[in-house]
Design an enzyme around this catalytic site. Structure first.
Site, short mmCIF file in Angstrom:
data_model
loop_
_atom_site.label_atom_id
_atom_site.label_comp_id
_atom_site.label_asym_id
_atom_site.label_seq_id
_atom_site.Cartn_x
_atom_site.Cartn_y
_atom_site.Cartn_z
N LYS A 57 -2.44 7.02 1.59
CA LYS A 57 -2.41 6.22 0.36
C LYS A 57 -2.17 7.14 -0.83
O LYS A 57 -2.76 8.23 -0.92
CB LYS A 57 -3.74 5.48 0.20
N SER A 132 -6.11 -3.01 -2.13
CA SER A 132 -5.03 -2.25 -2.75
C SER A 132 -4.30 -1.31 -1.80
O SER A 132 -3.18 -0.89 -2.11
CB SER A 132 -5.60 -1.43 -3.91
N SER A 156 -10.63 -2.67 -0.44
CA SER A 156 -9.22 -2.27 -0.33
C SER A 156 -8.78 -1.62 0.97
O SER A 156 -7.60 -1.36 1.14
CB SER A 156 -8.86 -1.33 -1.48
N1 GLN Z 1 -9.45 -5.79 -5.11
C1 GLN Z 1 -10.53 -5.06 -5.69
C2 GLN Z 1 -10.16 -4.65 -7.10
O1 GLN Z 1 -9.15 -5.03 -7.54
C3 GLN Z 1 -10.89 -3.89 -4.86
C4 GLN Z 1 -9.94 -2.78 -4.99
C5 GLN Z 1 -10.34 -1.61 -4.17
O2 GLN Z 1 -11.14 -1.72 -3.24
N2 GLN Z 1 -9.77 -0.48 -4.51
O3 GLN Z 1 -10.88 -3.97 -7.76
#
Ligand code: GLN
Length: 456
Positions: A57, A132, A156
């Protein structure tokens, strides 16, 4: 080298429809594959991860490889050092294929907030891969990488694993060093693996775990994720949280697939216990104060001076900050910086940030109480299957609701695995196993037990 070539060929085939990668590092990968071949030829010194092609990532610093957190503001930034998780995999003989797409600074649930491109779900490229860490999940699902790394702040890793039909794990907070991870919300962020089996995920997590003098929140605790893996669930108590089966927007097909998975575990000898996580309804609100508050502070460092892109038209220092940040950050990142700055401001700190921290404590206590009655908690990972690209992008609240089953685990710091449990409307459904802090091995063991009966 042969394995690398096969994965590069898969990348060539799949990328035009999936777009999981932001950039490849083929030279790096070839050098690493050659080194692995030399180890194999020498007949010793090779480990289980030696020569295995993997994807990263775009938030994990890789020495000399452009790393941008999916953001235009970091365009051109090449970290001078490896993140600890990356250094450990490098030492284990990994082959780095490249950096995968993600929501900008890991803020999002669909990878649509990437500053570069959307990623398609390999099961249906008109749909999101989740987020994400959508690129990392899609790369494994499309057969482009054997495994990958993601990060999980509110879901995420687990949510894109669910949507792409692969295994993903967020370890206990403190299990994996965050050194060299481009921070989103430091008290919630954890690095973890995507893989196509529970055992592969456990192997990778084992390799990256453990105390690191460069991250004071990394824990000095033994890590043994593999020896309990095949023990099954006979005699274990599995908690079924009432609130997690009644969340808003839960699709009936998702619920049905997860209920079937729970019954299979019962038939394998587990005892089901109904548990309650009474503050579930407040998790989302608390998370969306705490995470943006930490983000607003963490992202202050991106000013056009120290890293990446700089707006060259600016004439003064302050103008450089303003123009670089205005142009470099996307809409969602700016929204979060504003929310977080507001929540931390002197006049509102008590009303929002402090309140949210108190709710976080209540949520952690919910989990502690639930784990007095059970060894692990099982539920859906996300309330829906992968949704069409564009469906939620104009409605941040609808997007945020996708995390309702995962972010409690981050607020409480507990480990969680997501693995595929069948389909709904032809799209993968994710089954989540949460375990008490430091019981990462238990979460993996339950996941493995389910995987074994699922595939039997
Ligand atoms: N979807 C969540 C956010 O937008 C979690 C994102 C994540 O785990 N990095 O914050």
């Amino acid at each position: 080298m042969e394995l690398l070539d096969r994965h590069l060929a898969a990348i060539g085939r799949e990328e035009p429809r999936v777009h999981a990668f932001l950039r490849l590092c083929e030279d790096e990968a070839r050098g690493q594959a050659e080194a692995a071949d030399r180890l194999f030829a020498a007949g010793d010194g090779a480990g289980e991860l030696t020569g295995i092609p993997m994807a990263i990532k775009d938030v994990l610093s890789v020495r000399g490889v452009e790393t941008t957190a999916g953001s235009q503001i970091l365009r051109g930034y090449r970290p001078p050092y490896d993140a600890t998780a990356i250094a450990r995999l490098r030492d284990a003989g990994a082959v780095f294929l490249g950096m995968t797409n993600c929501d900008e600074f890991a803020m999002g649930s669909s990878t649509e907030n990437s500053g570069f491109q959307p990623t398609g779900n390999p099961h249906d490229p008109s749909r999101v891969p989740g987020g994400s860490s959508g690129g990392s999940a899609a790369a494994v699902a499309a057969g482009e990488a054997v495994y990958s790394l993601g990060t999980d702040t509110g879901g995420s890793i687990r949510q894109p694993a669910a949507m792409c039909g692969v295994v993903g794990m967020k370890p206990t907070y403190g299990r994996v060093s965050r050194y060299g991870l481009i921070a989103f919300a430091s008290s919630l962020d954890q690095i973890g693996p995507f893989a196509s089996s529970v055992r592969d995920a456990a192997l990778v997590l084992q390799a990256i775990s453990g105390v690191d003098p460069r991250d004071a929140t990394s824990a000095d605790r033994p890590v043994d994720l593999l020896s309990e893996l095949e023990r099954g669930v006979e005699g274990m108590r599995l908690g079924v949280p009432r609130e997690y089966f009644q969340v808003e927007g839960m699709e009936p097909g998702v619920k049905a697939a997860v209920e079937r998975a729970v019954l299979l575990l019962e038939r394998s000898g587990a005892e089901l216990v109904e548990v309650s996580l009474p503050h579930t309804d407040y998790g989302l609100a608390a998370y969306y104060i705490i995470a943006p508050a930490e983000a607003s502070s963490n992202l202050a460092r991106f000013d056009g001076v120290k890293y990446g892109a700089r707006d060259e038209d600016a004439t003064t220092l302050v103008d450089t900050y303003l123009r670089t940040r205005r142009r470099g950050f996307g809409t969602e990142v700016r929204r979060r910086i504003m929310l977080g700055t507001y929540a931390l401001s002197a006049g509102y700190y008590d009303a929002y940030y402090l309140k949210a921290q108190k709710v976080r404590t209540l949520i952690a206590q919910d989990f502690e109480r639930a784990f007095e009655q059970c060894d692990a908690i099982v539920s859906a990972t996300a309330p829906t299957v992968a949704f069409p690209i564009g469906a939620k992008i104009d409605d941040p609240i609808a997007m945020y609701l996708n995390d309702v089953l995962t972010l409690g685990g981050n607020l409480a710091g507990v480990p969680g695995v997501s693995l595929p449990c069948g389909t709904s409307d032809g799209l993968p459904v994710g089954f989540q196993v949460l375990a008490p802090q430091w019981a990462d091995a238990t979460a993996l063991r339950v996941a493995r037990a389910y995987e074994a009966v699922r595939d039997a």
